[in-house]
Design a protein around this motif. Structure first.
Motif, PDB file in Angstrom:
ATOM      1  N   GLY A 116      57.142  29.363  44.573  1.00 40.40           N
ATOM      2  CA  GLY A 116      57.103  29.624  43.341  1.00 40.40           C
ATOM      3  C   GLY A 116      56.060  30.997  43.247  1.00 40.40           C
ATOM      4  O   GLY A 116      56.405  31.960  43.946  1.00 40.40           O
ATOM      5  N   SER A 117      55.055  30.704  42.516  1.00 39.11           N
ATOM      6  CA  SER A 117      53.973  31.959  42.560  1.00 39.11           C
ATOM      7  C   SER A 117      53.264  32.099  43.636  1.00 39.11           C
ATOM      8  O   SER A 117      52.686  33.245  43.961  1.00 39.11           O
ATOM      9  CB  SER A 117      52.997  31.625  41.131  1.00 39.11           C
ATOM     10  OG  SER A 117      52.313  30.633  41.543  1.00 39.11           O
ATOM     11  N   GLY A 118      53.300  31.199  44.578  1.00 39.04           N
ATOM     12  CA  GLY A 118      52.790  31.397  45.676  1.00 39.04           C
ATOM     13  C   GLY A 118      51.011  30.935  46.039  1.00 39.04           C
ATOM     14  O   GLY A 118      50.492  31.110  47.098  1.00 39.04           O
ATOM     15  N   SER A 119      50.441  30.464  44.732  1.00 39.61           N
ATOM     16  CA  SER A 119      49.248  30.190  44.619  1.00 39.61           C
ATOM     17  C   SER A 119      48.978  28.917  45.708  1.00 39.61           C
ATOM     18  O   SER A 119      47.927  29.012  46.343  1.00 39.61           O
ATOM     19  CB  SER A 119      48.805  29.678  43.365  1.00 39.61           C
ATOM     20  OG  SER A 119      49.555  28.678  42.986  1.00 39.61           O
ATOM     21  N   LEU A 120      49.708  27.789  45.777  1.00 42.89           N
ATOM     22  CA  LEU A 120      49.342  26.891  46.964  1.00 42.89           C
ATOM     23  C   LEU A 120      49.364  27.268  48.614  1.00 42.89           C
ATOM     24  O   LEU A 120      48.562  26.985  49.155  1.00 42.89           O
ATOM     25  CB  LEU A 120      50.043  25.785  46.652  1.00 42.89           C
ATOM     26  CG  LEU A 120      49.450  24.428  47.275  1.00 42.89           C
ATOM     27  CD1 LEU A 120      48.193  24.320  46.641  1.00 42.89           C
ATOM     28  CD2 LEU A 120      50.474  23.344  47.298  1.00 42.89           C
ATOM     29  N   SER A 121      50.553  28.155  48.453  1.00 45.82           N
ATOM     30  CA  SER A 121      50.798  28.732  49.810  1.00 45.82           C
ATOM     31  C   SER A 121      49.526  29.535  50.243  1.00 45.82           C
ATOM     32  O   SER A 121      48.973  29.719  51.408  1.00 45.82           O
ATOM     33  CB  SER A 121      52.010  29.644  49.923  1.00 45.82           C
ATOM     34  OG  SER A 121      53.178  28.910  49.855  1.00 45.82           O
ATOM     35  N   ALA A 122      48.937  30.520  49.331  1.00 49.67           N
ATOM     36  CA  ALA A 122      47.733  31.144  49.439  1.00 49.67           C
ATOM     37  C   ALA A 122      46.403  30.311  49.820  1.00 49.67           C
ATOM     38  O   ALA A 122      45.872  30.615  50.806  1.00 49.67           O
ATOM     39  CB  ALA A 122      47.368  31.900  48.376  1.00 49.67           C
ATOM     40  N   TRP A 123      46.576  29.252  49.070  1.00 44.84           N
ATOM     41  CA  TRP A 123      45.409  28.237  49.268  1.00 44.84           C
ATOM     42  C   TRP A 123      45.755  27.658  50.880  1.00 44.84           C
ATOM     43  O   TRP A 123      44.482  27.500  51.750  1.00 44.84           O
ATOM     44  CB  TRP A 123      45.308  27.113  48.302  1.00 44.84           C
ATOM     45  CG  TRP A 123      44.200  26.045  48.535  1.00 44.84           C
ATOM     46  CD1 TRP A 123      42.749  26.303  48.452  1.00 44.84           C
ATOM     47  CD2 TRP A 123      44.386  24.718  49.400  1.00 44.84           C
ATOM     48  NE1 TRP A 123      42.261  24.967  48.826  1.00 44.84           N
ATOM     49  CE2 TRP A 123      43.138  24.233  49.301  1.00 44.84           C
ATOM     50  CE3 TRP A 123      45.432  24.236  49.768  1.00 44.84           C
ATOM     51  CZ2 TRP A 123      42.677  23.174  50.085  1.00 44.84           C
ATOM     52  CZ3 TRP A 123      45.216  22.904  50.536  1.00 44.84           C
ATOM     53  CH2 TRP A 123      43.860  22.467  50.510  1.00 44.84           C
ATOM     54  N   LEU A 124      46.729  27.300  51.236  1.00 45.55           N
ATOM     55  CA  LEU A 124      46.979  26.700  52.564  1.00 45.55           C
ATOM     56  C   LEU A 124      46.568  27.668  53.472  1.00 45.55           C
ATOM     57  O   LEU A 124      46.022  27.264  54.495  1.00 45.55           O
ATOM     58  CB  LEU A 124      48.553  26.383  52.516  1.00 45.55           C
ATOM     59  CG  LEU A 124      48.913  25.179  52.022  1.00 45.55           C
ATOM     60  CD1 LEU A 124      50.603  24.962  51.950  1.00 45.55           C
ATOM     61  CD2 LEU A 124      48.261  23.982  52.666  1.00 45.55           C
ATOM     62  N   ALA A 125      46.870  28.975  53.252  1.00 41.19           N
ATOM     63  CA  ALA A 125      46.530  30.088  54.317  1.00 41.19           C
ATOM     64  C   ALA A 125      45.054  30.320  54.483  1.00 41.19           C
ATOM     65  O   ALA A 125      44.566  30.477  55.553  1.00 41.19           O
ATOM     66  CB  ALA A 125      47.195  31.481  53.906  1.00 41.19           C
ATOM     67  N   SER A 126      44.573  30.073  53.375  1.00 35.44           N
ATOM     68  CA  SER A 126      43.071  29.665  53.294  1.00 35.44           C
ATOM     69  C   SER A 126      41.944  28.930  54.235  1.00 35.44           C
ATOM     70  O   SER A 126      41.108  29.115  54.917  1.00 35.44           O
ATOM     71  CB  SER A 126      42.385  29.973  52.041  1.00 35.44           C
ATOM     72  OG  SER A 126      42.221  28.706  51.580  1.00 35.44           O
TER      73      SER A 126
END
Length: 268
Positions: free
Chosen positions: A58-68
């Motif tokens: 979707g918007s990528g927000s959770l993927s970004a958190w996983l990457a962090s």
């Protein structure tokens, strides 16, 4: 008279990424549920060593958190049918894949974590896709699935809101094949697939108390308006429901996010 909707897939026209408000709608959804998803994943043991596949990113927000959380962002793969909102993630090193997860030829590899949120409920072949998701989890890894569990809207004492939400879920089921209750079957389904350590968590935001969720509902109904009226929902009922939801004192529920997880067996 019974209205027959033209069938399509989520994102073909309804909730298409090209819609002017779709990114905001997804960001409001993420703003509501990302903290809950993150808390659940950390409680399940997520750490910097894990590789993760975020399905329907979707918007990528959770993927970004996983990457962090990961030691390196390339440990995270974000997949979606339309990746226009995921471009910033690719620039940060996350692996972004544009693909159809229902395509039997799609094999993304195996991961310590396979995560899908608000995805399976909108797929007609969700049972087969669920089996495929489980096959992408490494031995000892986690499959984490979150979907909407309809709650309260269809029994609300506010007649216009009740009629509008009832019409919305019917439209979504007939148009896209969405199932607003299928998440309740995930504990059984994961058990039948041989997963262990099954668990379930629910979170129920309240419209009027959670601003991001209230905005998400407003944008969702706005995109659905033409279809709802075309299916016979009176315009007066729709307008009254929207007016009610814009009242700061409104206290309504729409759906809970139910998250189910299971761990694949470790090979001997």
């Amino acid at each position: 008279m019974t209205t027959t909707f033209e069938t399509e897939r989520y994102g073909d026209r309804l909730f298409a990424a090209s819609h002017r408000d779709e990114n905001e709608r997804l960001e409001c959804l993420a703003g509501t549920f990302d903290p809950v998803s993150a808390e659940n994943l950390l409680a399940l043991g997520l750490d910097a060593r894990w590789t993760a596949l975020d399905v329907g990113a979707g918007s990528g927000s959770l993927s970004a958190w996983l990457a962090s959380v990961a030691a390196s962002p390339d440990q995270v793969t974000a997949v979606d049918r339309d990746t226009r909102f995921l471009t910033p993630l690719a620039a940060e090193g996350v692996r972004v894949v544009e693909a159809d997860i229902t395509d039997p030829a799609f094999h993304p590899g195996r991961y310590d974590l396979v995560h899908a949120r608000f995805v399976l409920m909108h797929l007609r072949d969700r049972d087969e896709v669920l089996r495929r998701l489980a096959s992408w989890v490494k031995p000892g890894g986690l499959l984490v699935l979150s979907d909407a569990l309809a709650a309260g809207g269809e029994t609300s004492p506010h007649e216009a809101y009740r009629r509008t939400i009832t019409a919305y879920w019917r439209m979504l089921a007939e148009t896209i094949g969405s199932d607003r209750h299928c998440v309740a079957q995930y504990p059984r389904a994961l058990t039948e697939l041989g997963l262990r350590d099954i668990g379930l968590h629910t979170h129920l935001p309240v419209v009027g108390l959670h601003d991001a969720f209230s905005r998400f509902l407003a944008l969702t109904l706005d995109q659905s308006r033409g279809r709802l009226l075309g299916a016979g929902l009176p315009e007066a009922a729709y307008d009254e429901a929207v007016k009610h939801l814009n009242d700061p004192s409104a206290r309504e529920v729409f759906f809970a996010m139910a998250t189910c997880w299971g761990r694949t067996p470790v090979l001997p």
